[in-house]
Motif scaffolding. Structure first.
Motif, PDB file in Angstrom:
ATOM      1  N   PHE A 114      -2.956   6.392  -1.255  1.00  0.00           N
ATOM      2  CA  PHE A 114      -3.466   7.630  -0.546  1.00  0.00           C
ATOM      3  C   PHE A 114      -2.511   8.814  -0.898  1.00  0.00           C
ATOM      4  O   PHE A 114      -1.137   8.725  -1.110  1.00  0.00           O
ATOM      5  N   GLU A 115      -3.313   9.972  -0.944  1.00  0.00           N
ATOM      6  CA  GLU A 115      -2.246  11.236  -0.933  1.00  0.00           C
ATOM      7  C   GLU A 115      -2.429  11.882   0.459  1.00  0.00           C
ATOM      8  O   GLU A 115      -3.485  12.022   0.930  1.00  0.00           O
ATOM      9  N   HIS A 117       0.751  -1.266   0.090  1.00  0.00           N
ATOM     10  CA  HIS A 117       0.167   0.035   0.097  1.00  0.00           C
ATOM     11  C   HIS A 117       0.925   1.016   0.129  1.00  0.00           C
ATOM     12  O   HIS A 117       1.931   1.232   0.543  1.00  0.00           O
ATOM     13  N   VAL A 118       0.584   2.558  -0.540  1.00  0.00           N
ATOM     14  CA  VAL A 118       1.417   3.589  -0.710  1.00  0.00           C
ATOM     15  C   VAL A 118       0.529   4.813  -0.324  1.00  0.00           C
ATOM     16  O   VAL A 118      -0.400   5.122  -0.591  1.00  0.00           O
ATOM     17  N   GLU A 141      -4.638  11.929   9.727  1.00  0.00           N
ATOM     18  CA  GLU A 141      -4.537  11.360   8.505  1.00  0.00           C
ATOM     19  C   GLU A 141      -4.127   9.949   8.552  1.00  0.00           C
ATOM     20  O   GLU A 141      -4.526   9.083   7.859  1.00  0.00           O
ATOM     21  N   PHE A 142      -2.988   9.726   9.353  1.00  0.00           N
ATOM     22  CA  PHE A 142      -2.422   8.542   9.376  1.00  0.00           C
ATOM     23  C   PHE A 142      -3.499   7.464  10.316  1.00  0.00           C
ATOM     24  O   PHE A 142      -3.294   6.359   9.953  1.00  0.00           O
ATOM     25  N   ARG A 143      -4.000   7.904  11.118  1.00  0.00           N
ATOM     26  CA  ARG A 143      -4.942   7.322  11.786  1.00  0.00           C
ATOM     27  C   ARG A 143      -6.028   6.622  10.751  1.00  0.00           C
ATOM     28  O   ARG A 143      -6.587   5.592  10.915  1.00  0.00           O
ATOM     29  N   ALA A 144      -6.451   7.524   9.956  1.00  0.00           N
ATOM     30  CA  ALA A 144      -7.372   7.133   8.961  1.00  0.00           C
ATOM     31  C   ALA A 144      -6.856   6.298   7.862  1.00  0.00           C
ATOM     32  O   ALA A 144      -7.384   5.252   7.394  1.00  0.00           O
ATOM     33  N   PHE A 145      -5.639   6.435   7.374  1.00  0.00           N
ATOM     34  CA  PHE A 145      -4.881   5.518   6.569  1.00  0.00           C
ATOM     35  C   PHE A 145      -4.920   4.160   7.004  1.00  0.00           C
ATOM     36  O   PHE A 145      -5.282   3.305   6.563  1.00  0.00           O
ATOM     37  N   MET A 186     -11.357   9.329  -1.606  1.00  0.00           N
ATOM     38  CA  MET A 186     -10.348  10.425  -1.308  1.00  0.00           C
ATOM     39  C   MET A 186      -9.490  10.521  -2.506  1.00  0.00           C
ATOM     40  O   MET A 186      -9.019  11.448  -2.871  1.00  0.00           O
ATOM     41  N   LEU A 187      -9.302   9.613  -3.039  1.00  0.00           N
ATOM     42  CA  LEU A 187      -8.317   9.548  -4.296  1.00  0.00           C
ATOM     43  C   LEU A 187      -8.901  10.323  -5.577  1.00  0.00           C
ATOM     44  O   LEU A 187      -8.258  10.983  -6.413  1.00  0.00           O
TER      45      LEU A 187
END
Length: 315
Positions: free
Chosen positions: A114-115, A85-86, A270-274, A289-290
């Motif tokens: 993800f961005e 995953h990126v 954001e990292f918790r969401a990722f 999101m993308l």
């Protein structure tokens, strides 16, 4: 999440400083400067790699590409091809074609892409989105993110750093105005028309209203975002990607302050969401999101071309 971090620059160091607040099982860092990677590895008790392929063949499941803009595509593609995953630092890629290619590859491999744009995940921004309906018909949206860069004096002296180098996909549009664009696109979607002039002012046409986005690294001004409707307005007096509060005003003069500052670093949300999306394999939210990132990538490219800004990836 087992995370591999590509890069040892400012954003990678900032992330590592708050990584203890996240649910990360293990971490590793890659960089070409062995002194830098070993120093970070020792400071945070993580693995160090000076060979990217070796990192990608380790047990990590997610790669955070925290490298200069022009390298996002090549290393993002390499990581996807390795089955990871990126997470791409903003801007996701130097061109829309590169972004599209990465998005298609991720979908083909059933991987999440993800961005990393903090704005969309901040509690204050998510609350502001809910308040839009109370403003009536939107008439004007204005955003100014002008911040004198600590690197600009060196640029004037002739030292070309990545942030100001078109060969590295640098510049104020890609570094700062990209946040304004994400702020607007996250609220209103894709504009019907786009235009830009060379002073760093981008105008987006939404039919009933215009959104003006200003981004500058060579001058300073009060940072402010304003959404004006015929029933009131919303004002943010901090960068969109760092917002913790905003003010709502009605036509009757009544003002209400909204604050969401719980002391958390902006990257935590954001990292918790990722992490959640990866654990739950939440493809639907990831693709939503993308889609926003794709809209912004198209606007960035069109704006650059209208302003005569050419990157090597355009060729």
């Amino acid at each position: 999440m087992k995370l591999g971090i590509l890069g040892t620059g400012m954003i990678a160091k900032e992330f590592l400083s708050i990584s203890g607040q996240l649910n990360i099982e293990s971490m590793a860092v890659y960089g070409r400067n062995k002194d830098a990677i070993y120093a970070l590895a020792a400071q945070y008790s993580i693995a160090a790699f000076s060979d990217c392929d070796a990192l990608l063949h380790s047990d990590i499941d997610t790669v955070y590409v925290a490298l200069p803009n022009a390298l996002h595509y090549a290393f993002g593609r390499k990581a996807l091809e390795a089955g990871k995953h990126v997470i791409l630092e903003k801007p996701a890629a130097a061109s829309f074609a590169q972004f599209q290619e990465l998005a298609v590859l991720a979908k083909q491999r059933d991987l999440l892409l993800f961005e990393a744009v903090t704005t969309h995940y901040l509690p204050a921004y998510r609350s502001l989105r809910e308040e839009l309906a109370g403003l009536g018909r939107i008439r004007i949206v204005s955003l100014n993110y002008s911040q004198y860069s600590s690197r600009y004096d060196r640029f004037k002296a002739g030292e070309i750093l990545p942030a100001f180098d078109p060969k590295q996909a640098g510049g104020a549009l890609m570094d700062l105005n990209v946040y304004n664009l994400h702020f607007v696109v996250g609220l209103f979607g894709a504009p019907s028309e786009r235009a830009i002039d060379t002073s760093g002012i981008m105008a987006l046409d939404y039919g009933d209203f215009k959104a003006v986005c200003i981004g500058a690294k060579d001058c300073q001004a009060p940072i402010q975002s304003t959404i004006q409707g015929d029933g009131g307005n919303l004002v943010v007096t901090m960068p969109a990607n760092q917002m913790t509060a905003y003010e709502r005003s009605g036509n009757d003069g009544n003002r209400v302050q909204r604050s969401f500052d719980d002391g958390s670093h902006r990257m935590v949300y954001e990292f918790r969401a990722f992490d959640r999306m990866i654990r739950e394999h939440d493809v639907k939210t990831c693709e939503e999101m993308l889609e926003r990132s794709g809209i912004v990538a198209r606007i960035l490219e069109e704006g650059r071309k209208q302003a005569g800004i050419v990157f090597p990836s355009d060729r």
